[in-house]
Scaffold this motif. Structure first.
Motif, short mmCIF file in Angstrom:
data_model
loop_
_atom_site.label_atom_id
_atom_site.label_comp_id
_atom_site.label_asym_id
_atom_site.label_seq_id
_atom_site.Cartn_x
_atom_site.Cartn_y
_atom_site.Cartn_z
N ASP A 1 17.28 20.87 55.63
CA ASP A 1 17.14 21.74 54.46
C ASP A 1 18.15 21.27 53.41
O ASP A 1 19.34 21.56 53.50
N GLN A 2 17.67 20.55 52.42
CA GLN A 2 18.54 19.93 51.42
C GLN A 2 19.34 20.94 50.60
O GLN A 2 20.32 20.57 49.94
N GLU A 3 18.95 22.19 50.64
CA GLU A 3 19.67 23.20 49.85
C GLU A 3 20.84 23.81 50.62
O GLU A 3 21.64 24.56 50.05
N VAL A 4 20.95 23.51 51.90
CA VAL A 4 22.04 24.04 52.72
C VAL A 4 23.18 23.03 52.74
O VAL A 4 23.02 21.89 53.18
N ILE A 5 24.35 23.44 52.26
CA ILE A 5 25.51 22.56 52.14
C ILE A 5 26.68 23.09 52.97
O ILE A 5 27.02 24.28 52.88
N PHE A 6 27.26 22.22 53.78
CA PHE A 6 28.46 22.55 54.55
C PHE A 6 29.60 21.68 54.02
O PHE A 6 29.38 20.70 53.30
N TRP A 7 30.82 22.04 54.43
CA TRP A 7 31.98 21.26 54.04
C TRP A 7 32.79 20.93 55.28
O TRP A 7 33.07 21.79 56.11
#
Length: 286
Positions: free
Chosen positions: A218-224
């Motif tokens: 899911d390209q809209e889910v961003i983690f760091w």
């Protein structure tokens, strides 16, 4: 005939007296209230509950449901022994309900005697208190829930170090009070073997690296991915949480090396404006 009538008349008061005493005893037994002390944990689609009945019986419940439907609910019944420090469960029988979909009435129920290895429960607990909260902690490693070697003391230490306790608990049993707890935790209650897991002071770390990770599904889910300047030699352990001062951003440690550690964030579309290399994070801010 008259003699028999006289004997019957003489016995009637005794008969009615016996009936009254029997009714009194029956009524007395009915009026005895069975009190229940409950300890529990509730997570997302999973939970634990232990009911201790005042007549010496217990009911231990463990449930897990899938977001896609279906799940299991296991109840173990037996008797217990309890004092001010320890609780010991003696399981007798198991009721297992398996759900194939989201309809709770569509369950396959299996009843069996206790003893199947895959259905066993923790049976020995230490009672630990913090203010009005009462915790049941077991040293048994719980391989069925996590791939890591974790037990209740390790989980309790994680929540203690991250300042989530005494307001929020992990996957261990607790009887919680509604009153706020202002007293310090008495670490001497914890066995010496596990005391080293508990931080006596909040830990302070600095950010040494920041990496953006996009979920491939899911390209809209961003983690760091955050690298910190402290590691195993400083007392950092997995599942420890570090927060920004405003608590709007935090990371959970998942990899620990000798002098550094790595943590992951929850999904955030962007980092806080002031979050950069050398930013300070803490397990707890005063």
């Amino acid at each position: 005939m008259k003699k028999e009538i006289c004997i019957t008349i003489l016995l009637l008061p005794l008969l009615f007296s016996c009936i009254r005493e029997k009714n009194k005893l029956y009524t007395s037994n009915l009026s005895k209230k069975i009190d229940t002390i409950s300890y529990s944990y509730k997570g997302f689609n999973n939970g634990l509950r232990l009911d201790l009945l005042s007549d010496g019986r217990f009911i231990n419940e463990d449930y897990l449901f899938s977001c896609m439907g279906g799940g299991k609910r296991k109840k173990v019944f037996g008797v217990y022994r309890k004092d001010s420090l320890k609780l010991i469960l003696v399981p007798k029988t198991i009721e297992l309900k398996e759900y194939k979909d989201n309809l709770l009435m569509n369950a396959i129920t299996t009843n069996l005697n206790y003893g199947v290895d895959s259905l066993k429960i923790k049976t020995e607990f230490q009672m630990v208190k913090w203010g009005g909260n009462e915790y049941l902690l077991s040293a048994v490693f719980d391989y069925g829930w996590s791939s890591e070697e974790e037990n209740d003391y390790i989980r309790f230490a994680d929540y203690f170090n991250s300042a989530l306790e005494p307001e929020t608990s992990g996957r261990y049993l607790v009887k919680r009070t509604k009153d706020s707890i202002k007293s310090d935790f008495d670490l001497q209650q914890i066995p010496v073997k596990w005391q080293g897991l508990f931080l006596k002071e909040p830990m302070v770390v600095k950010v040494k690296g920041i990496k953006k990770i996009i979920d491939p599904d899911d390209q809209e889910v961003i983690f760091w991915r955050i690298e910190l300047d402290k590691g195993k030699t400083d007392g950092v352990n997995t599942d420890l949480r570090f927060y920004t001062k405003d608590k709007e951003f935090f990371i959970i440690i998942d990899s620990v090396l000798e002098n550094r550690s790595l943590g992951r964030s929850l999904p955030y579309s962007s980092l806080p404006k002031k979050f950069r290399i050398n930013s300070e994070l803490r397990t707890k801010w005063n």
